[in-house]
Design a protein around this motif. Structure first.
Motif, PDB file in Angstrom:
ATOM      1  N   VAL A   1       0.833  -1.200   0.000  1.00  0.00           N
ATOM      2  CA  VAL A   1       0.000   0.000   0.000  1.00  0.00           C
ATOM      3  C   VAL A   1       0.871   1.253   0.000  1.00  0.00           C
ATOM      4  CG1 VAL A   1      -1.844  -1.178   1.278  1.00  0.00           C
ATOM      5  CG2 VAL A   1      -0.152   0.175   2.536  1.00  0.00           C
ATOM      6  N   ASP A   2       0.238   2.364  -0.348  1.00  0.00           N
ATOM      7  CA  ASP A   2       0.832   3.696  -0.250  1.00  0.00           C
ATOM      8  C   ASP A   2       0.008   4.493   0.746  1.00  0.00           C
ATOM      9  OD1 ASP A   2       3.088   3.865  -1.934  1.00  0.00           O
ATOM     10  OD2 ASP A   2       1.811   4.031  -3.706  1.00  0.00           O
ATOM     11  N   ARG A   3       0.703   5.172   1.661  1.00  0.00           N
ATOM     12  CA  ARG A   3       0.001   6.046   2.612  1.00  0.00           C
ATOM     13  C   ARG A   3       0.263   7.494   2.222  1.00  0.00           C
ATOM     14  NH1 ARG A   3       0.679   4.134   8.751  1.00  0.00           N
ATOM     15  NH2 ARG A   3      -1.416   5.014   8.860  1.00  0.00           N
ATOM     16  N   VAL A   4      -0.800   8.242   1.966  1.00  0.00           N
ATOM     17  CA  VAL A   4      -0.684   9.636   1.565  1.00  0.00           C
ATOM     18  C   VAL A   4      -1.221  10.498   2.703  1.00  0.00           C
ATOM     19  CG1 VAL A   4      -1.310  11.369  -0.152  1.00  0.00           C
ATOM     20  CG2 VAL A   4      -1.040   8.966  -0.834  1.00  0.00           C
ATOM     21  N   PRO A   5      -0.335  11.236   3.407  1.00  0.00           N
ATOM     22  CA  PRO A   5      -0.780  12.031   4.548  1.00  0.00           C
ATOM     23  C   PRO A   5      -1.938  12.951   4.195  1.00  0.00           C
ATOM     24  CG  PRO A   5       1.622  12.003   4.425  1.00  0.00           C
ATOM     25  CD  PRO A   5       1.113  11.354   3.166  1.00  0.00           C
ATOM     26  N   GLY A   6      -2.956  12.918   5.035  1.00  0.00           N
ATOM     27  CA  GLY A   6      -4.116  13.778   4.837  1.00  0.00           C
ATOM     28  C   GLY A   6      -5.092  13.292   3.784  1.00  0.00           C
ATOM     29  N   VAL A   7      -4.744  12.198   3.081  1.00  0.00           N
ATOM     30  CA  VAL A   7      -5.621  11.675   2.023  1.00  0.00           C
ATOM     31  C   VAL A   7      -6.131  10.286   2.379  1.00  0.00           C
ATOM     32  CG1 VAL A   7      -5.823  11.074  -0.420  1.00  0.00           C
ATOM     33  CG2 VAL A   7      -4.428  13.044   0.270  1.00  0.00           C
ATOM     34  N   GLY A   8      -5.205   9.376   2.707  1.00  0.00           N
ATOM     35  CA  GLY A   8      -5.604   8.021   3.064  1.00  0.00           C
ATOM     36  C   GLY A   8      -4.558   7.008   2.658  1.00  0.00           C
ATOM     37  N   THR A   9      -4.920   5.730   2.782  1.00  0.00           N
ATOM     38  CA  THR A   9      -4.050   4.614   2.411  1.00  0.00           C
ATOM     39  C   THR A   9      -4.675   3.890   1.229  1.00  0.00           C
ATOM     40  OG1 THR A   9      -3.337   4.366   4.707  1.00  0.00           O
ATOM     41  CG2 THR A   9      -2.944   2.501   3.251  1.00  0.00           C
ATOM     42  N   PHE A  10      -3.860   3.587   0.209  1.00  0.00           N
ATOM     43  CA  PHE A  10      -4.378   3.036  -1.038  1.00  0.00           C
ATOM     44  C   PHE A  10      -3.563   1.819  -1.459  1.00  0.00           C
ATOM     45  CE2 PHE A  10      -5.239   7.519  -0.817  1.00  0.00           C
ATOM     46  CZ  PHE A  10      -6.579   7.612  -1.187  1.00  0.00           C
ATOM     47  N   VAL A  11      -4.234   0.857  -2.070  1.00  0.00           N
ATOM     48  CA  VAL A  11      -3.540  -0.303  -2.621  1.00  0.00           C
ATOM     49  C   VAL A  11      -2.571   0.186  -3.689  1.00  0.00           C
ATOM     50  CG1 VAL A  11      -3.773  -2.499  -3.847  1.00  0.00           C
ATOM     51  CG2 VAL A  11      -5.519  -1.799  -2.176  1.00  0.00           C
ATOM     52  N   LYS A  12      -1.339  -0.259  -3.586  1.00  0.00           N
ATOM     53  CA  LYS A  12      -0.306   0.242  -4.489  1.00  0.00           C
ATOM     54  C   LYS A  12      -0.534  -0.267  -5.902  1.00  0.00           C
ATOM     55  CE  LYS A  12       4.644   1.128  -4.466  1.00  0.00           C
ATOM     56  NZ  LYS A  12       5.891   0.957  -3.677  1.00  0.00           N
ATOM     57  N   GLU A  13      -0.383   0.648  -6.855  1.00  0.00           N
ATOM     58  CA  GLU A  13      -0.504   0.291  -8.267  1.00  0.00           C
ATOM     59  C   GLU A  13       0.883   0.147  -8.867  1.00  0.00           C
ATOM     60  OE1 GLU A  13      -3.532   1.947 -10.696  1.00  0.00           O
ATOM     61  OE2 GLU A  13      -4.150   3.328  -9.130  1.00  0.00           O
ATOM     62  N   PRO A  14       1.013  -0.617  -9.963  1.00  0.00           N
ATOM     63  CA  PRO A  14       2.281  -0.609 -10.682  1.00  0.00           C
ATOM     64  C   PRO A  14       2.603   0.821 -11.088  1.00  0.00           C
ATOM     65  CG  PRO A  14       0.805  -2.293 -11.545  1.00  0.00           C
ATOM     66  CD  PRO A  14      -0.008  -1.447 -10.605  1.00  0.00           C
TER      67      PRO A  14
END
Length: 243
Positions: free
Chosen positions: A60-73
């Motif tokens: 996953v990628d964690r984006v401060p203030g936005v959320g956590t998202f499944v990582k894409e290629p």
């Protein structure tokens, strides 16, 4: 997932299973710490550890203030073409947005004077904006433009069109120069891209000419985990690009 596992590992396994089964597709949002606390009856510290380890392991990628998202290629952009990032993002079925950081008119310092191939410092336009893909920052664009070539540049609404799209529609491009380097992000770049100090960036320096004069000098900064730069072209038998 077994009862003998630590709680944070059970949460990790649950999320990884959903990712691998495509119940959580690339780019989709992962439950927040608060949602994990409520769903699993765990502490916030346990939820935080699970998400931290999933990030470190590349799920996953964690984006401060936005959320956590499944990582894409990593998305790709061509080094051989002048591509509009909004079109690239839309072709992937995603949503492009742009945030303008600032726009100004300045007197070119010596390095910029040289880049524009000027003999003396001259007034140039400067635009800085952040391009986002589904709300996640993917590029900082620092662009300088020769006002003599594009006098109306700073008055454009760049929340609805990109600088590249405007310039290509306004001026014929007859020459491009690309230089790529790897760099660690400055504190300001970390803030704008929502990344940590340990995340490397890909930096693309671009100059473009129209009718023999340098029209624009741009620096495009990408988080290395979210973007890749590539080129593909036909060659002669000895490996030289075909003309």
């Amino acid at each position: 997932m077994t009862d003998a596992q630590p709680l944070y590992a059970r949460v990790k396994d649950h999320i990884v299973t959903q990712i691998r089964s495509r119940k959580l597709a690339p780019g989709s949002r992962v439950p927040s710490e608060n949602e994990l606390v409520e769903s699993f009856g765990i502490s916030r510290m346990t939820a935080n550890r699970a998400l931290r380890e999933l990030t470190a392991e590349g799920f996953v990628d964690r984006v401060p203030g936005v959320g956590t998202f499944v990582k894409e290629p990593p998305a790709r952009t061509s080094l051989m073409e002048l591509r509009n990032i909004a079109e690239e993002i839309e072709q992937r079925g995603h949503r492009h947005t742009a945030r303008i950081v600032h726009r100004e008119q300045i007197t070119s310092p010596p390095p910029l004077t040289d880049a524009f191939e000027l003999r003396l410092p001259r007034s140039v336009y400067h635009l800085r904006l952040v391009h986002e893909e589904n709300g996640v920052p993917v590029q900082i664009e620092d662009r300088y433009v020769n006002p003599a070539a594009a006098p109306d540049f700073l008055t454009q609404d760049f929340s609805h069109t990109t600088p590249t799209a405007y310039l290509v529609a306004t001026l014929p491009v007859d020459e491009l120069e690309h230089t790529v380097e790897a760099a660690m992000p400055t504190p300001d770049q970390q803030r704008l891209l929502g990344i940590g100090p340990e995340e490397p960036c890909l930096v693309l320096h671009r100059r473009s000419w129209s009718e023999g004069q340098v029209v624009t000098v741009a620096t495009l900064t990408y988080p290395a985990s979210r973007y890749a730069l590539y080129s593909r072209y036909r060659t002669t038998p000895n490996g030289q690009p075909q003309s």
